[in-house]
Each structure stands twice: as C-alpha cells, then as structure tokens.
Design an enzyme around this catalytic site. Structure first.
Site, PDB file in Angstrom:
ATOM      1  CG  HIS A   8      -0.294  -0.199   2.524  1.00 19.03           C
ATOM      2  ND1 HIS A   8       0.056  -1.447   2.974  1.00 19.03           N
ATOM      3  CD2 HIS A   8       0.088   0.661   3.494  1.00 19.03           C
ATOM      4  CE1 HIS A   8       0.619  -1.351   4.166  1.00 19.03           C
ATOM      5  NE2 HIS A   8       0.662  -0.067   4.500  1.00 19.03           N
ATOM      6  CG  HIS A  37       0.820   5.205   4.270  1.00 16.88           C
ATOM      7  ND1 HIS A  37      -0.036   5.046   5.330  1.00 16.88           N
ATOM      8  CD2 HIS A  37       1.635   4.114   4.266  1.00 16.88           C
ATOM      9  CE1 HIS A  37       0.255   3.911   5.954  1.00 16.88           C
ATOM     10  NE2 HIS A  37       1.262   3.320   5.332  1.00 16.88           N
TER      11      HIS A  37
HETATM   12  P1  AMP Z   1       1.684   0.248   7.380  1.00 13.83           P
HETATM   13  O1  AMP Z   1       2.229   0.481   8.759  1.00 13.83           O
HETATM   14  O2  AMP Z   1       2.447   1.012   6.336  1.00 13.83           O
HETATM   15  O3  AMP Z   1       1.573  -1.227   7.088  1.00 13.83           O
HETATM   16  O4  AMP Z   1       0.248   0.896   7.354  1.00 13.83           O
HETATM   17  C1  AMP Z   1      -0.930   0.197   7.565  1.00 13.83           C
HETATM   18  C2  AMP Z   1      -2.007   1.229   7.638  1.00 13.83           C
HETATM   19  O5  AMP Z   1      -3.250   0.588   7.497  1.00 13.83           O
HETATM   20  C3  AMP Z   1      -2.048   2.026   8.959  1.00 13.83           C
HETATM   21  O6  AMP Z   1      -1.938   3.410   8.675  1.00 13.83           O
HETATM   22  C4  AMP Z   1      -3.421   1.669   9.528  1.00 13.83           C
HETATM   23  O7  AMP Z   1      -4.014   2.750  10.180  1.00 13.83           O
HETATM   24  C5  AMP Z   1      -4.185   1.257   8.289  1.00 13.83           C
HETATM   25  N1  AMP Z   1      -5.294   0.337   8.508  1.00 13.83           N
HETATM   26  C6  AMP Z   1      -5.320  -0.782   9.270  1.00 13.83           C
HETATM   27  N2  AMP Z   1      -6.516  -1.392   9.217  1.00 13.83           N
HETATM   28  C7  AMP Z   1      -7.285  -0.637   8.377  1.00 13.83           C
HETATM   29  C8  AMP Z   1      -8.625  -0.730   7.907  1.00 13.83           C
HETATM   30  N3  AMP Z   1      -9.449  -1.712   8.283  1.00 13.83           N
HETATM   31  N4  AMP Z   1      -9.081   0.233   7.052  1.00 13.83           N
HETATM   32  C9  AMP Z   1      -8.274   1.241   6.665  1.00 13.83           C
HETATM   33  N5  AMP Z   1      -6.995   1.385   7.082  1.00 13.83           N
HETATM   34  C10 AMP Z   1      -6.507   0.460   7.916  1.00 13.83           C
END
Ligand code: AMP
Length: 138
Positions: free
Chosen positions: A102, A104
């Site tokens: 993903h 951001h």
């Molecule tokens: P990372 O640390 O780069 O893997 O980021 C994962 C991101 O996913 C974090 O910013 C979380 O807040 C976000 N996240 C986790 N669960 C969900 C969800 N169900 N819907 C939307 N975002 C999520």
C-alpha cells in the site's frame, strides 16, 4: 513469508470488511486510512495479492502508482494541502503492519508534525465525508 489472504486489505478488496472507498479500477483501490495521521490520509493498494513492492507484478505496480498520482492530486485539492507526503513501507523492520502492498497519501502543512503511526480510530462517518470530498476532485 507467504501472502496471507486473510489480511485486512484483502478483506476490503473482497468487500468482506468496510472501508470509505475513494476510487477503484480494474487493478487498484483507494480508501481512507481508518487511523489517519492527518485528515485526508488515504491508502492506495493493488487488487492483486502482493505483500510488498518486491513481490508485485511490475505492470500492476505501474497502474497502482498511476492511481496514487491521480488520488494524491484529488487529496491535495480536497484538503487544500500545500504538501503531500507519499509513504510506502516494506517489511516489519521498516514499520509495515498490514502485509498487502500500500501507498500512504498524507496531506502535509508547514509546522504541523505527526508521528509515523497513528493509534486512534476515526469514526466511519468522518471518513466517508472525507472520501466524498476527495471524490469531487477525481
Ligand atoms: P503500514 O504500517 O504502512 O503497514 O500501514 C498500515 C495502515 O493501514 C495504517 O496506517 C493503519 O491505520 C491502516 N489500517 C489498518 N486497518 C485498516 C482498515 N481496516 N481500514 C483502513 N486502514 C486500515
């Protein structure tokens, strides 16, 4: 580590988990981060199974990056942000917590700092409202 089909983003792709969706096409999907570090924090993911940037098919990666550009442009306008930060983490050592690739998209404002990971869930109503704001600029 092999790709886990039960991860939360895989569930969002399959419509098994809720998300405030912003944009979708054949290859990619954008939705609001549920624990936003700043208002407008949006995520862009490929629809195909890939844990990180090293595992993704290059063709799908280019589509996903193109989507990131389009959505980032809309986020910038919707939140009137002078700056946009794009972040992408690979592996737990880098801080990755959801093991589906993903990007951001983070609106940034001069002098307004935030920590690398937010810990507070935002209300779905607020996230839906932000998603609608972004969609008007797509
Ligand atoms: P990372 O640390 O780069 O893997 O980021 C994962 C991101 O996913 C974090 O910013 C979380 O807040 C976000 N996240 C986790 N669960 C969900 C969800 N169900 N819907 C939307 N975002 C999520």
């Amino acid at each position: 580590m092999s790709y886990d089909q039960g991860n939360i983003f895989a569930k969002i792709i399959r419509n098994e988990a809720p998300a405030a969706r912003v944009y979708e096409d054949e290859y990619s999907l954008a939705f609001m981060d549920v624990m936003p570090q700043v208002p407008g924090h949006t995520l862009v993911i490929p629809k195909s199974a890939a844990e990180n940037i090293h595992e993704i098919d290059p063709e799908v990666l280019s589509h996903t990056v193109r989507t990131t550009q389009v959505v980032s442009n809309a986020v910038k306008q919707a939140f009137d942000a002078p700056g946009i930060m794009i972040a992408q983490l690979n592996g737990s050592a880098a801080g990755q917590t959801v093991f589906h690739l993903h990007f951001h998209i983070l609106p940034r404002f001069q002098g307004l700092e935030f920590s690398l990971h937010a810990r507070e869930m935002q209300e779905m109503d607020v996230l839906q409202d932000h998603a609608e704001r972004i969609k008007t600029f797509l």
